[in-house]
Design an enzyme around this catalytic site. Sequence first.
Site, mmCIF file in Angstrom:
data_model
loop_
_atom_site.group_PDB
_atom_site.id
_atom_site.type_symbol
_atom_site.label_atom_id
_atom_site.label_comp_id
_atom_site.label_asym_id
_atom_site.label_seq_id
_atom_site.Cartn_x
_atom_site.Cartn_y
_atom_site.Cartn_z
ATOM 1 N N HIS A 107 -8.388 9.182 -3.543
ATOM 2 C CA HIS A 107 -9.653 8.439 -3.458
ATOM 3 C C HIS A 107 -10.426 8.779 -2.184
ATOM 4 C CE1 HIS A 107 -7.600 5.194 -1.006
ATOM 5 N NE2 HIS A 107 -8.798 5.123 -0.483
ATOM 6 N N SER A 164 -6.279 4.875 4.667
ATOM 7 C CA SER A 164 -5.917 5.519 3.410
ATOM 8 C C SER A 164 -5.506 6.962 3.587
ATOM 9 C CB SER A 164 -7.097 5.484 2.437
ATOM 10 O OG SER A 164 -7.106 4.264 1.779
HETATM 11 N N1 ARG Z 1 -8.439 1.875 0.410
HETATM 12 C C1 ARG Z 1 -8.296 1.784 1.821
HETATM 13 C C2 ARG Z 1 -8.833 3.033 2.485
HETATM 14 O O1 ARG Z 1 -9.536 3.777 1.846
HETATM 15 C C3 ARG Z 1 -6.898 1.458 2.227
HETATM 16 C C4 ARG Z 1 -6.597 0.066 1.958
HETATM 17 C C5 ARG Z 1 -5.215 -0.305 2.272
HETATM 18 N N2 ARG Z 1 -5.184 -1.703 2.259
HETATM 19 C C6 ARG Z 1 -4.120 -2.434 2.523
HETATM 20 N N3 ARG Z 1 -4.244 -3.722 2.531
HETATM 21 N N4 ARG Z 1 -2.970 -1.862 2.795
HETATM 22 O O2 ARG Z 1 -8.708 3.240 3.670
#
Ligand code: ARG
Length: 277
Positions: A83, A234
């Site tokens: 992503h 992420s």
């Molecule tokens: N989707 C997020 C990103 O792009 C990461 C989220 C991780 N969240 C969590 N609560 N561990 O950086």
Amino acid sequence: MRRSFARVLTAPLAVLAAAAVLPLASPQPAAADEGIVGGHQVDAAKSPWVVALASRDRFGGTRAGQFCGGVVVGRSTVLTAAHCLGEDVLGVPRDQVRDLKAIVGRGDLDASDGAEVSVRSEWINPAYDGRTNAGDVAVLTLRTRLPEGYVLPMADEGDPAYRAGTGASVYGWGDTTGAGDYARTLHAARVRVLADTECKRAYPPGGTDGTYKPSSMLCAGESAGGKDACQGDSGGPLVAGGKLIGLVSWGSGCGRAGSPGVYARASEALRVLREHA
Ligand code: ARG
């Protein structure tokens, strides 16, 4: 080991080799500040496999344009989250980002140590499902080979590191509060691998943030919450027993009790990698 560096390193990477053997230039604060969420500042030289994925064109010049994490799993191979290369994150289609860099050997994003390595090619897991977040893995091939010492081994399926209760560390430069306070220095937090039953309970089918799929995910946290990855982390590594067990993928909020962090399972990434290689 340093002799072999000389053969493989280009000029900027010579700087990187130096960074690996020299103590950090800036002194560490005595008290650890709040981290990733509920984490602490770490010495990048002790975790050389952590990568900051960056584009100055897309994300500006401060913090070197960092927007996601990654991990070195081969001398020219970095894993990140699928992503991270999507339009939702980049703001434009991937092919319009011309300056994608893997920054290695640098803890402080505003410093200039380590190296910024260009990405030669990338491969996004075709099985990645943006709706459930399943299979959130991409492979970046670097233009330059890194020293062997930067490579983190991956835990294969069946490795005891995947067992519920295992202590693990998650690394990144992401949000430290859940309110958009992005870190300038590398942080890590200690979490525990949770049982699939607990992960499924937190993220049942049809959930708005994603659905927990044990075959391609694992989840980790603390029952009281407080320690977690967050936005900007992420693609970064979750490490247990000296091996990669997960890549930061998603979660509901950050560090909330009952909403653990969800990771792309490294054993599944390994399977996908072998298939793709
Ligand atoms: N989707 C997020 C990103 O792009 C990461 C989220 C991780 N969240 C969590 N609560 N561990 O950086």
